[in-house]
Write a protein that holds these residues in place. Structure first.
Motif, PDB file in Angstrom:
ATOM      1  N   PHE A 109       0.837  -1.200   0.000  1.00  0.00           N
ATOM      2  CA  PHE A 109       0.000   0.000   0.000  1.00  0.00           C
ATOM      3  C   PHE A 109       0.871   1.249   0.000  1.00  0.00           C
ATOM      4  CE2 PHE A 109      -2.370   3.122   2.729  1.00  0.00           C
ATOM      5  CZ  PHE A 109      -3.334   3.452   1.802  1.00  0.00           C
ATOM      6  N   GLY A 110       0.723   2.052  -1.052  1.00  0.00           N
ATOM      7  CA  GLY A 110       1.452   3.304  -1.145  1.00  0.00           C
ATOM      8  C   GLY A 110       0.498   4.484  -1.212  1.00  0.00           C
ATOM      9  N   SER A 111       1.047   5.687  -1.282  1.00  0.00           N
ATOM     10  CA  SER A 111       0.204   6.878  -1.269  1.00  0.00           C
ATOM     11  C   SER A 111      -0.668   7.009  -2.518  1.00  0.00           C
ATOM     12  CB  SER A 111       1.053   8.137  -1.086  1.00  0.00           C
ATOM     13  OG  SER A 111       1.984   8.259  -2.129  1.00  0.00           O
ATOM     14  N   LYS A 112      -0.202   6.506  -3.662  1.00  0.00           N
ATOM     15  CA  LYS A 112      -1.007   6.587  -4.883  1.00  0.00           C
ATOM     16  C   LYS A 112      -1.136   5.266  -5.632  1.00  0.00           C
ATOM     17  CE  LYS A 112      -0.568  11.475  -5.859  1.00  0.00           C
ATOM     18  NZ  LYS A 112      -0.281  12.491  -6.873  1.00  0.00           N
ATOM     19  N   THR A 113      -0.533   4.219  -5.105  1.00  0.00           N
ATOM     20  CA  THR A 113      -0.608   2.907  -5.749  1.00  0.00           C
ATOM     21  C   THR A 113      -0.755   1.810  -4.708  1.00  0.00           C
ATOM     22  OG1 THR A 113       1.783   2.568  -5.688  1.00  0.00           O
ATOM     23  CG2 THR A 113       0.889   3.621  -7.676  1.00  0.00           C
ATOM     24  N   VAL A 114      -1.253   0.673  -5.170  1.00  0.00           N
ATOM     25  CA  VAL A 114      -1.243  -0.545  -4.357  1.00  0.00           C
ATOM     26  C   VAL A 114      -0.718  -1.654  -5.254  1.00  0.00           C
ATOM     27  CG1 VAL A 114      -2.601  -2.234  -3.056  1.00  0.00           C
ATOM     28  CG2 VAL A 114      -3.209   0.189  -2.942  1.00  0.00           C
ATOM     29  N   LYS A 172       7.130  -0.231   8.768  1.00  0.00           N
ATOM     30  CA  LYS A 172       7.836   0.242   9.956  1.00  0.00           C
ATOM     31  C   LYS A 172       9.159   0.879   9.545  1.00  0.00           C
ATOM     32  CE  LYS A 172       7.101  -2.236  13.825  1.00  0.00           C
ATOM     33  NZ  LYS A 172       7.290  -3.375  14.731  1.00  0.00           N
ATOM     34  N   ASN A 173       9.627   1.792  10.373  1.00  0.00           N
ATOM     35  CA  ASN A 173      10.931   2.406  10.146  1.00  0.00           C
ATOM     36  C   ASN A 173      12.030   1.394  10.450  1.00  0.00           C
ATOM     37  OD1 ASN A 173       9.779   4.962   9.531  1.00  0.00           O
ATOM     38  ND2 ASN A 173       9.561   5.377  11.714  1.00  0.00           N
ATOM     39  N   GLY A 233       5.772   5.200  11.904  1.00  0.00           N
ATOM     40  CA  GLY A 233       5.572   6.570  11.469  1.00  0.00           C
ATOM     41  C   GLY A 233       4.176   6.798  10.922  1.00  0.00           C
ATOM     42  N   GLU A 234       4.019   7.899  10.207  1.00  0.00           N
ATOM     43  CA  GLU A 234       2.723   8.283   9.639  1.00  0.00           C
ATOM     44  C   GLU A 234       2.179   7.233   8.672  1.00  0.00           C
ATOM     45  OE1 GLU A 234       0.867  11.714   6.710  1.00  0.00           O
ATOM     46  OE2 GLU A 234       2.736  12.144   7.763  1.00  0.00           O
ATOM     47  N   ARG A 235       3.058   6.623   7.867  1.00  0.00           N
ATOM     48  CA  ARG A 235       2.598   5.605   6.909  1.00  0.00           C
ATOM     49  C   ARG A 235       2.008   4.392   7.625  1.00  0.00           C
ATOM     50  NH1 ARG A 235       0.530   6.797   2.731  1.00  0.00           N
ATOM     51  NH2 ARG A 235       0.474   4.596   2.260  1.00  0.00           N
ATOM     52  N   CYS A 236       2.491   4.081   8.802  1.00  0.00           N
ATOM     53  CA  CYS A 236       1.925   2.961   9.569  1.00  0.00           C
ATOM     54  C   CYS A 236       0.476   3.266   9.942  1.00  0.00           C
ATOM     55  CB  CYS A 236       2.752   2.677  10.819  1.00  0.00           C
ATOM     56  SG  CYS A 236       4.288   1.809  10.482  1.00  0.00           S
ATOM     57  N   GLN A 237       0.206   4.487  10.363  1.00  0.00           N
ATOM     58  CA  GLN A 237      -1.166   4.868  10.719  1.00  0.00           C
ATOM     59  C   GLN A 237      -2.078   4.760   9.496  1.00  0.00           C
ATOM     60  OE1 GLN A 237      -2.587   5.557  13.680  1.00  0.00           O
ATOM     61  NE2 GLN A 237      -4.529   5.760  12.616  1.00  0.00           N
TER      62      GLN A 237
END
Length: 162
Positions: free
Chosen positions: A8-13, A64-65, A71-75
């Motif tokens: 899962f990414g900000s604009k793609t999966v 995870k880092n 971080g924010e991406r985990c949330q």
């Protein structure tokens, strides 16, 4: 039954699928969206693929880092995880994805994929690496239904502790 892997990414999966014997993972596709918050079509496509391939559960990469912090991406990933569970009714397992994108880039470099072309494949290859890690784990155990990481609504544990 099969298992689906997602990066899962900000604009793609990135999407990967196991074979029916749950031994190997293969890259399937990349779902693209115009905005990070536009997830309705993404969820619908994942639901379609889950039905088409008779998916039993989903493994979602957990970003995870490197120092094991979240971080924010985990949330954002946890929120997406809960959406996936509600939409598909399937168990979604969060799986440590550290360095999978780096490994995917190296695979493409070693395969002589042009630098300009790598962006087209990196997310689905990373999804395949995430899923293969999970498959290797469950196949090293007697019980194929072992839950090595958390399900979305529980406290995240480090998958290496399982």
């Amino acid at each position: 039954m099969r298992i689906m892997g997602l990066d899962f990414g900000s604009k793609t999966v990135g999407v990967a699928m196991s074979d029916p014997l749950l031994l190997t993972a293969g890259s399937l596709e990349i779902i693209r969206r115009k905005s990070p918050d536009k997830l309705r079509r993404t969820l619908a496509r994942i639901e379609e693929l889950a039905a088409e391939y008779d998916v039993d559960r989903i493994v979602l990469g957990y970003p995870k880092n490197m120092n094991n912090t979240e971080g924010e991406r985990c949330q954002k990933t946890q929120e997406f995880c809960q959406m996936l569970e509600r939409r598909t009714g399937l168990e979604v397992i969060l799986w440590d994805e550290r360095l999978t994108t780096v490994a995917a880039q190296q695979i493409m470099k070693d395969s002589n994929v042009r630098l300009s072309e790598r962006g087209k494949f990196v997310d689905s290859i990373a999804a395949g690496l995430i899923l293969q890690g999970y498959l290797d784990f469950i196949n090293s155990k007697q019980d194929k239904l072992t839950k090595p990481a958390c399900v979305c609504d529980t406290t995240m544990e480090d998958s290496s502790d399982a």
